[in-house]
Design a protein around this motif. Sequence first.
Motif, mmCIF file in Angstrom:
data_model
loop_
_atom_site.group_PDB
_atom_site.id
_atom_site.type_symbol
_atom_site.label_atom_id
_atom_site.label_comp_id
_atom_site.label_asym_id
_atom_site.label_seq_id
_atom_site.Cartn_x
_atom_site.Cartn_y
_atom_site.Cartn_z
ATOM 1 N N UNK A 217 5.516 -12.967 -10.524
ATOM 2 C CA UNK A 217 4.235 -11.896 -10.763
ATOM 3 C C UNK A 217 4.741 -11.722 -11.405
ATOM 4 N N UNK A 218 5.745 -10.567 -11.667
ATOM 5 C CA UNK A 218 6.587 -9.505 -12.367
ATOM 6 C C UNK A 218 7.526 -9.241 -13.027
ATOM 7 N N UNK A 219 7.742 -8.682 -14.201
ATOM 8 C CA UNK A 219 9.035 -8.563 -14.721
ATOM 9 C C UNK A 219 9.648 -7.806 -13.753
ATOM 10 N N UNK A 244 6.301 -11.183 -3.310
ATOM 11 C CA UNK A 244 4.503 -11.140 -4.236
ATOM 12 C C UNK A 244 5.160 -8.975 -5.166
ATOM 13 N N UNK A 245 5.917 -8.221 -4.409
ATOM 14 C CA UNK A 245 6.272 -7.234 -4.850
ATOM 15 C C UNK A 245 8.426 -7.407 -4.418
ATOM 16 N N UNK A 246 8.911 -6.969 -5.627
ATOM 17 C CA UNK A 246 10.636 -6.264 -5.536
ATOM 18 C C UNK A 246 10.636 -4.867 -5.449
ATOM 19 N N UNK A 272 10.647 -7.812 -1.401
ATOM 20 C CA UNK A 272 12.018 -8.231 -1.012
ATOM 21 C C UNK A 272 12.630 -6.814 -1.612
ATOM 22 N N UNK A 273 12.939 -6.689 -0.630
ATOM 23 C CA UNK A 273 13.697 -4.756 -0.808
ATOM 24 C C UNK A 273 15.208 -5.331 -0.755
ATOM 25 N N UNK A 274 15.685 -6.559 -0.889
ATOM 26 C CA UNK A 274 16.903 -6.255 -0.882
ATOM 27 C C UNK A 274 18.125 -6.177 -1.838
#
Length: 407
Positions: A217-219, A244-246, A272-274
Amino acid sequence: MNLRKLHWDFHSRPILLQVVFPKLETLELSSLDSEEILLQNQHRASSSFKLTNIQTDSRFQNLCKLKLKGSGNLKYLLSSSTARFMVQLKYLDIEECKVMEEILLTEDLGEEEIISKVLFPRLEGLILKDLPVLKRFCVGSNIRFPSLKDMWLERCPKLKSFIFKPVSSGFTLSKELKEMNSGVISHTAMQPLFNEEVAFPSLETLTIFHMEKLKIIWHDQLAEYSFLKLQSLLVQYCENLVNIFQSNMLTKFQSLKRLYVYDCGSLQEVFELQRHNVRESHVVIAIPLKRLILQRLPKMKHVWNKDPQGIFSFQNLQKISVWECESLKSLFPASVARCLMQLEDLLIVNCGVEEIVSREDVAEPAARFVFPKVTVLVLSQLPKLKWFCRGVHTSKWPLLKELIVWM
């Protein structure tokens, strides 16, 4: 002609119009099967719909609402030059156009013709629905939709990048676009839907339905001020989304209060927090999210794929509802569970959770969890549930009024 609203239902009749409505505010077109409408240069615009003629600068300057529903032959909606003069347009609704590839068509594919800067300065609502071959909104760079508040994207399976910026310039641009459209080159295959070339500084609600091929979805580098006012995000039937979010972009969403994710068959985590690099400032960023609803996500293993302790806080959560997520092992990392001072409703139904709260180090001293405002707790159809939290711990629920436990 002092006409303010116009609706045409063409029903497969070929039409060529060269009329001027300087006071027109609403234009609705339906059942459109003509290839050329309102054309200035007919020899250059095969299979396109262009609202343009020699009086472009005054022709649609008062148009506030434009709706097109049902077209079998139109590949484009507007010319970029016409779009520049639609300074009053507030609502743009395009639905059921079988061959539409692009919303705005750049007339000349020279470097100077790439659309740039502010586009539709008063546009507040945008609907793109049932456009099976739409590839992009337009070709451009550094485009801003300064007033857009609501965006609805539905059943646009080939929409990979909202704004496409070619790497080529000049006369080679036309060749690059043709190769991309034909599938000869695939460098856009993994492009995010929203990249750094487009900004939505006022967007409040975003709905994404039935975008089965959407992967990102997002860059990781969004335009400045983009999505800062986004309050509500709904994502459903996006079969190729993995998250959905990084974490490296979470700081952008400082107004997000409601997040709904349904029926995404490949989703593995919401946050996603990795890849996050903890900065030396040690400032914990509070995410304003209040309502989190997750349903029918069969491959989701984690909501947070690691404990965001020391990085992000989700202390504003008030309602959490997770349904039919059979791969989910646990719901909260320990640091999230410790901060849920505003949580009122917690519902977990038909999931594969083994524990509600996960702890990375169960050998640490006894953990303490307090949920001072929870009034409703539902734990239903959780056949693998073993414990609330592994290891020694205490939990307090001083206002709990309704407890449903059904295995």
